[in-house]
Design a protein around this motif. Sequence first.
Motif, PDB file in Angstrom:
ATOM      1  N   TYR A 244       0.859  -1.179   0.000  1.00 35.91           N
ATOM      2  CA  TYR A 244       0.000   0.000   0.000  1.00 35.91           C
ATOM      3  C   TYR A 244       0.894   1.228   0.000  1.00 35.91           C
ATOM      4  O   TYR A 244       1.845   1.324   0.789  1.00 35.91           O
ATOM      5  N   SER A 245       0.596   2.155  -0.881  1.00 35.30           N
ATOM      6  CA  SER A 245       1.375   3.388  -0.991  1.00 35.30           C
ATOM      7  C   SER A 245       0.432   4.575  -1.070  1.00 35.30           C
ATOM      8  O   SER A 245      -0.542   4.562  -1.823  1.00 35.30           O
ATOM      9  N   ASP A 246       0.709   5.585  -0.257  1.00 29.77           N
ATOM     10  CA  ASP A 246      -0.043   6.842  -0.280  1.00 29.77           C
ATOM     11  C   ASP A 246       0.963   7.945  -0.566  1.00 29.77           C
ATOM     12  O   ASP A 246       1.832   8.248   0.254  1.00 29.77           O
ATOM     13  N   LEU A 247       0.865   8.512  -1.762  1.00 29.46           N
ATOM     14  CA  LEU A 247       1.869   9.463  -2.250  1.00 29.46           C
ATOM     15  C   LEU A 247       1.209  10.753  -2.703  1.00 29.46           C
ATOM     16  O   LEU A 247       0.205  10.734  -3.420  1.00 29.46           O
ATOM     17  N   HIS A 248       1.768  11.861  -2.264  1.00 26.74           N
ATOM     18  CA  HIS A 248       1.377  13.173  -2.794  1.00 26.74           C
ATOM     19  C   HIS A 248       2.640  13.974  -3.066  1.00 26.74           C
ATOM     20  O   HIS A 248       3.503  14.111  -2.198  1.00 26.74           O
ATOM     21  N   TYR A 249       2.763  14.441  -4.290  1.00 32.30           N
ATOM     22  CA  TYR A 249       3.867  15.347  -4.593  1.00 32.30           C
ATOM     23  C   TYR A 249       3.379  16.472  -5.489  1.00 32.30           C
ATOM     24  O   TYR A 249       2.474  16.313  -6.306  1.00 32.30           O
ATOM     25  N   GLN A 250       3.967  17.645  -5.270  1.00 38.68           N
ATOM     26  CA  GLN A 250       3.651  18.810  -6.073  1.00 38.68           C
ATOM     27  C   GLN A 250       4.494  18.793  -7.346  1.00 38.68           C
ATOM     28  O   GLN A 250       5.598  18.247  -7.369  1.00 38.68           O
ATOM     29  N   THR A 251       3.970  19.381  -8.406  1.00 44.04           N
ATOM     30  CA  THR A 251       4.689  19.423  -9.679  1.00 44.04           C
ATOM     31  C   THR A 251       4.980  20.877 -10.043  1.00 44.04           C
ATOM     32  O   THR A 251       4.072  21.634 -10.395  1.00 44.04           O
TER      33      THR A 251
END
Length: 703
Positions: A244-251
């Motif tokens: 399980y992976s929960d990822l948030h990144y800005q671009t």
Amino acid sequence: MLKRFLLFTLISGFLFPSFLFAQAPTASSLEDTLQLNEVVVRGYATNRRLLETPASVGLLTRRDLNQRFGAPTLIPALNTLPGVRADERSPGSYRLAIRGSAIRSPFGVRNIKTYWNEMPLTDAGGNTNLNALDVRAFGRIEVIKGPSGSLYGAGTGGTLLFSGLGVPAGKSTIELSALGGSYGLYGNGLVLQTGKNNSAISLNYNHLQSNGYRDQSAVVRDNLSFTGSFNVSPKRTVSMLALYSDLHYQTPGGLTEAQFLANPRASRPATATLPSSAAQNAGIYQKVGYFGLSHEYRWSDRIQNTTAIFGTTTDFANPFITNYERRTDQGIGGRTVTQIRFPNSPLPTVVTIGGEFLRNFTVDRNFGNRGGVPDSIQTDEELISRQSTIFAQAETELPAHFRLTAGLSRNDVRYDFTRFMVRSGGLPTAMITRNFTPVWLPRVALLRTFGPNISAFVSISTGYSAPSSQEIHPSAGGFSTTLNPERGTSYEVGLRGTVLNSRLRFDIALYKLQLRETIVRRSDAAGADYFVNAGRTDQPGLETQVAYDFVMPSSVSSASTFSLFRLWNNLTLINYRYRDYQQGTVDLSNNRIPGVAPTTNITGIDAETKSGFYAHLTYQFLLEFALNDANTALSNPTQLLQATLGFRRNMGQHWMLDVYASGDNLLDRSYSLGYDLNAVGNRYYNAAPGRNGMGGVRLSVKW
């Protein structure tokens, strides 16, 4: 001050290691100290020594993945392999190319197959969520370079085979880790392992966050993985993989050269017609779940079967400058492989047969983007992706130390697309099916060993790569009925071995990949991606790996200071060019394919002392390369110096402490780690951090 201290400490550790010695040595893992003629690889289901494998296979061990570099990311380790280039255009945004350019991948990982212990990680649409994986959960990665469709299905790039952390038999282990560094970098981890009662179980949790070097480039990621292997009987083993992976990144978006030089830390500014990345809160929100079961049954010493089934789910949201995409994927699939050995026949042979089936159902909706909040709906679409492969391979030992490998697979790819009308007067509801003609992909390889330490091979392999779901159905919506699969044939010769009493190791490969209907990326005026076929390309290359051990693991004595002292160099030379490429009225034939450096040279020093200190120095050089098809824009040459200095010590029989400091871009060069190729408005640049540092600690107990 921190930067100066880290730089001084790291360099001092290399130049003056004698004052760093202590006691209580800690041995490296067995695989990290094996010589070339002992290392066993799984590529092409041979489970043979690398010396006896007729293919170009790059190997990353736990030392490469979790010790050589301080940053907990796959990118730097993959970039040490010749023929492999990984980009991180912003933290969390991965892109990977194996013996090819990244022109198909403005973002994400495409045209590459990935597996974790025979369980497919690549979905039916040809995409891999590589950024959903945490390097701290891996103990080994094999990289098969070039087309490998005879056993792993559609693709012209290559194949990645992941393995988890090794679980010590009869032991249980708990490891806690923490790290911190420049630009708000922070992470922690927990590993629980037990190898008792005929089982091997590993539970990994890892957290990572960073504010990012550039504006609008923060990242937060949480990963949880569980692997288990259970020997339920002498003949039967059941394995499990849950992720399980929960990822948030800005671009932050690409910059022009002028913007890059003026302020490399800036995000993409607004224009007369489009808002800025920051104003639109541009970024990625991605949650990935994966659950797989694998069953291995050994009928006898000669026959065994491994069958895996899995299911995946992905929740994806992408507020972009011009739109807001929301996508949900649900996937299922399976793979079965049977091996039959004939060791006593006149020509000892191993036969491998099997098949793989993948299916994905995607719901994709596009909205307007109002400062990072979805606005009115623009498109409402569904896509069903199917991919099936059946394969057979025979590996036969011939007289005079020859070994012949012949494989063949049948590959079938199909897409079913549905578009729903979202407003009166808009595009009507439509249903489109693209069922690409099934193809047969052969591979033939011949290897000869010269004594116990040297081998040479030749191979011819074919590749086939249908458009991925993100290419035939781009993020802005729509469905391409004209984009065709690319087909390729790879010719390769290789020589590897050890000399000078196994101190000097070498691995050399010369290849030429000829592609037809090469898929390349285009962008419209708003920056949205679409894809076209670019005719024929020629992609020849030379890859070399050379390493010299000043200290041999087999010769370490009680009086020795070092347990490892190694100098190595990996070199890649390529000349990739278009051959039949007409763009409007402009003939681009013979132009260099953008995104691939003609020369990539990587040199490293690895040192470990019996007292527990270790040091790794890595220097990368990339010659300038084209950023667009017209070859009118070039990158700057890249020089990147990275180093890690650490101390790992056993404290008694149960405890182990590992403390390290790491420096990145120690030469403080301005460069872009990941260019936007063929970018509209010449926004090619994604600035990488200047000189920066980090440190971390690992504490484990075993019983």
